[in-house]
Design a protein around this motif. Sequence first.
Motif, PDB file in Angstrom:
ATOM      1  N   ALA A 210      33.529  62.718  39.028  1.00 18.78           N
ATOM      2  CA  ALA A 210      34.927  63.138  38.883  1.00 18.78           C
ATOM      3  C   ALA A 210      35.102  64.643  39.001  1.00 18.78           C
ATOM      4  CB  ALA A 210      35.471  62.664  37.533  1.00 18.78           C
ATOM      5  N   TYR A 211      34.021  65.394  38.831  1.00 14.38           N
ATOM      6  CA  TYR A 211      34.102  66.859  38.842  1.00 14.38           C
ATOM      7  C   TYR A 211      34.722  67.383  40.137  1.00 14.38           C
ATOM      8  CZ  TYR A 211      32.188  71.399  40.253  1.00 14.38           C
ATOM      9  OH  TYR A 211      32.029  72.650  40.772  1.00 14.38           O
ATOM     10  N   GLY A 212      34.295  66.847  41.267  1.00 17.05           N
ATOM     11  CA  GLY A 212      34.790  67.340  42.554  1.00 17.05           C
ATOM     12  C   GLY A 212      36.290  67.214  42.680  1.00 17.05           C
ATOM     13  N   GLY A 213      36.844  66.083  42.222  1.00 14.71           N
ATOM     14  CA  GLY A 213      38.291  65.897  42.291  1.00 14.71           C
ATOM     15  C   GLY A 213      39.049  66.868  41.416  1.00 14.71           C
ATOM     16  N   TRP A 214      38.519  67.142  40.217  1.00 13.60           N
ATOM     17  CA  TRP A 214      39.211  68.057  39.300  1.00 13.60           C
ATOM     18  C   TRP A 214      39.215  69.489  39.828  1.00 13.60           C
ATOM     19  CZ3 TRP A 214      42.233  65.404  36.760  1.00 13.60           C
ATOM     20  CH2 TRP A 214      41.878  64.258  36.048  1.00 13.60           C
ATOM     21  N   ILE A 215      38.078  69.961  40.313  1.00 13.04           N
ATOM     22  CA  ILE A 215      38.018  71.357  40.752  1.00 13.04           C
ATOM     23  C   ILE A 215      38.905  71.572  41.979  1.00 13.04           C
ATOM     24  CG2 ILE A 215      35.960  71.070  42.225  1.00 13.04           C
ATOM     25  CD1 ILE A 215      35.076  73.835  41.367  1.00 13.04           C
ATOM     26  N   LEU A 216      38.945  70.596  42.893  1.00 13.60           N
ATOM     27  CA  LEU A 216      39.796  70.731  44.074  1.00 13.60           C
ATOM     28  C   LEU A 216      41.275  70.652  43.701  1.00 13.60           C
ATOM     29  CD1 LEU A 216      37.814  68.533  46.635  1.00 13.60           C
ATOM     30  CD2 LEU A 216      37.885  71.022  46.491  1.00 13.60           C
ATOM     31  N   ALA A 217      41.610  69.734  42.787  1.00 13.30           N
ATOM     32  CA  ALA A 217      43.011  69.603  42.371  1.00 13.30           C
ATOM     33  C   ALA A 217      43.486  70.845  41.632  1.00 13.30           C
ATOM     34  CB  ALA A 217      43.174  68.366  41.492  1.00 13.30           C
ATOM     35  N   MET A 218      42.634  71.370  40.747  1.00 13.43           N
ATOM     36  CA  MET A 218      43.030  72.557  39.983  1.00 13.43           C
ATOM     37  C   MET A 218      43.143  73.773  40.891  1.00 13.43           C
ATOM     38  SD  MET A 218      44.006  73.422  37.040  1.00 13.43           S
ATOM     39  CE  MET A 218      44.305  74.862  36.039  1.00 13.43           C
ATOM     40  N   LYS A 219      42.224  73.902  41.824  1.00 14.40           N
ATOM     41  CA  LYS A 219      42.298  75.032  42.748  1.00 14.40           C
ATOM     42  C   LYS A 219      43.596  74.988  43.551  1.00 14.40           C
ATOM     43  CE  LYS A 219      40.188  77.151  46.798  1.00 14.40           C
ATOM     44  NZ  LYS A 219      39.147  77.052  47.852  1.00 14.40           N
ATOM     45  N   SER A 220      43.931  73.812  44.074  1.00 13.36           N
ATOM     46  CA  SER A 220      45.162  73.668  44.852  1.00 13.36           C
ATOM     47  C   SER A 220      46.394  73.953  44.000  1.00 13.36           C
ATOM     48  CB  SER A 220      45.239  72.247  45.414  1.00 13.36           C
ATOM     49  OG  SER A 220      46.456  72.029  46.087  1.00 13.36           O
ATOM     50  N   SER A 221      46.388  73.479  42.755  1.00 17.21           N
ATOM     51  CA  SER A 221      47.537  73.695  41.872  1.00 17.21           C
ATOM     52  C   SER A 221      47.693  75.173  41.523  1.00 17.21           C
ATOM     53  CB  SER A 221      47.363  72.862  40.598  1.00 17.21           C
ATOM     54  OG  SER A 221      48.504  72.949  39.785  1.00 17.21           O
ATOM     55  N   VAL A 222      46.572  75.857  41.265  1.00 20.42           N
ATOM     56  CA  VAL A 222      46.631  77.284  40.929  1.00 20.42           C
ATOM     57  C   VAL A 222      47.128  78.095  42.118  1.00 20.42           C
ATOM     58  CG1 VAL A 222      45.237  79.310  40.350  1.00 20.42           C
ATOM     59  CG2 VAL A 222      44.883  77.171  39.120  1.00 20.42           C
ATOM     60  N   VAL A 223      46.628  77.797  43.310  1.00 19.35           N
ATOM     61  CA  VAL A 223      47.068  78.515  44.508  1.00 19.35           C
ATOM     62  C   VAL A 223      48.568  78.360  44.708  1.00 19.35           C
ATOM     63  CG1 VAL A 223      46.906  78.560  47.029  1.00 19.35           C
ATOM     64  CG2 VAL A 223      44.823  78.404  45.663  1.00 19.35           C
ATOM     65  N   THR A 224      49.090  77.160  44.421  1.00 22.42           N
ATOM     66  CA  THR A 224      50.529  76.928  44.540  1.00 22.42           C
ATOM     67  C   THR A 224      51.307  77.764  43.531  1.00 22.42           C
ATOM     68  OG1 THR A 224      50.140  74.655  45.296  1.00 22.42           O
ATOM     69  CG2 THR A 224      52.337  75.175  44.451  1.00 22.42           C
ATOM     70  N   VAL A 225      50.815  77.787  42.286  1.00 24.35           N
ATOM     71  CA  VAL A 225      51.496  78.539  41.230  1.00 24.35           C
ATOM     72  C   VAL A 225      51.448  80.037  41.507  1.00 24.35           C
ATOM     73  CG1 VAL A 225      51.434  79.133  38.774  1.00 24.35           C
ATOM     74  CG2 VAL A 225      51.119  76.767  39.498  1.00 24.35           C
ATOM     75  N   LEU A 226      50.357  80.514  42.116  1.00 28.29           N
ATOM     76  CA  LEU A 226      50.227  81.939  42.411  1.00 28.29           C
ATOM     77  C   LEU A 226      51.348  82.446  43.311  1.00 28.29           C
ATOM     78  CD1 LEU A 226      46.364  82.303  42.966  1.00 28.29           C
ATOM     79  CD2 LEU A 226      47.727  83.364  41.157  1.00 28.29           C
ATOM     80  N   GLY A 227      51.927  81.553  44.103  1.00 24.69           N
ATOM     81  CA  GLY A 227      53.008  81.959  45.000  1.00 24.69           C
ATOM     82  C   GLY A 227      54.394  81.852  44.399  1.00 24.69           C
ATOM     83  N   ASP A 228      54.489  81.398  43.127  1.00 23.36           N
ATOM     84  CA  ASP A 228      55.806  81.256  42.493  1.00 23.36           C
ATOM     85  C   ASP A 228      56.404  82.624  42.149  1.00 23.36           C
ATOM     86  OD1 ASP A 228      55.641  78.558  42.699  1.00 23.36           O
ATOM     87  OD2 ASP A 228      55.074  78.180  40.608  1.00 23.36           O
ATOM     88  N   ASP A 229      57.729  82.635  42.086  1.00 26.16           N
ATOM     89  CA  ASP A 229      58.435  83.894  41.839  1.00 26.16           C
ATOM     90  C   ASP A 229      58.151  84.464  40.455  1.00 26.16           C
ATOM     91  OD1 ASP A 229      59.538  83.741  44.348  1.00 26.16           O
ATOM     92  OD2 ASP A 229      61.396  82.772  43.673  1.00 26.16           O
TER      93      ASP A 229
END
Length: 335
Positions: A210-229
């Motif tokens: 399950a580790y691979g899914g969590w790290i990829l999901a969290m990375k994608s979510s953080v990258v999305t949040v980094l672009g928020d206003d």
Amino acid sequence: MTLIARRLAGHLARGFVMILVVATISFFIINNIPGDPMAARYEKLIEGGMSPEAASQAVKVLYGFLPDGTLWEQYRDYMSGLLHLDLGVSVTRPGTPVLDVLTDAAKWTVLPVLAGTLLSFIVGVLLGVYAAIKRTGKLGDALAISGSLLHGIPQYVLAMLLVVIFATLIPILPADGSVDILFEPGFNAGYLGSLAEHAVLPVLTYAVSAYGGWILAMKSSVVTVLGDDFILAAELRGVKRSIVFRYIARNAILPLFTMLALSLGLLLGGAVFIEKIFNYPGLGWLLISGVQDRDYTLMGGAFLLITAGTIVANIVADLFYTVIDPRVRSGEEAS
């Protein structure tokens, strides 16, 4: 009625209907599988000189229903018993209620699944945040690649690799079973230590898979949040980096809580392969045994319990997301 209460009532109603539908489908599928241990016992009693009426009554006493009843009659009795939490009697364990068999097996599945999933979630989330922030660096790339590789390996393959490594090449862990039979069951160091030792490989399999899914999901979510206003506004106002990091992590992790609850329910079904490889006496191992022995009542009960676990996980995920994300509550209340 509050928002949480309304959503809970709706989910419980839908969940009840879904369980009845799954119970109906599994009943008719299972009863069309070739081979019937109850009919075989019935024929054996008749061959031994027992009358058909007496043989039918004997099988009914042993298994809870007549083997010569129509399919509709068996279905009616099954659903009636289900509404009273009576899943019938195990065919391979005469006289033992299926609910008791499943309850005993559930503890061997729930604890390793819970431990492995939480371990992978914590590690994956922490490393996922780092991989997103350092995504242009070598270490960030290495973490993302490790997540992609492990995410693509099937659980049963990973389980066999761990057995080869830690039970054959480096024999430091037991390859199968749940506890060493040499120890007396109870709260003593030897027995508890043996339980923990035998649980290491199943827990490690759940965690690593399950580790691979969590790290990829969290990375994608953080990258999305980094672009928020609001992140840009916080940085322009000169907010401390540690506080900005907390903003990022708190908003990025919200979708993953829903995934966490769902994964706990889905892993109850995925445990079939892992428990078979490690000969671990949980729900997955029990389900395979029921299929091999044509234990209809046990198969139906195991399917139903796994389905109920998934449905409950969905309900918990939705309610939990409603509680932790104020945007969901405000949107629902406004509508």
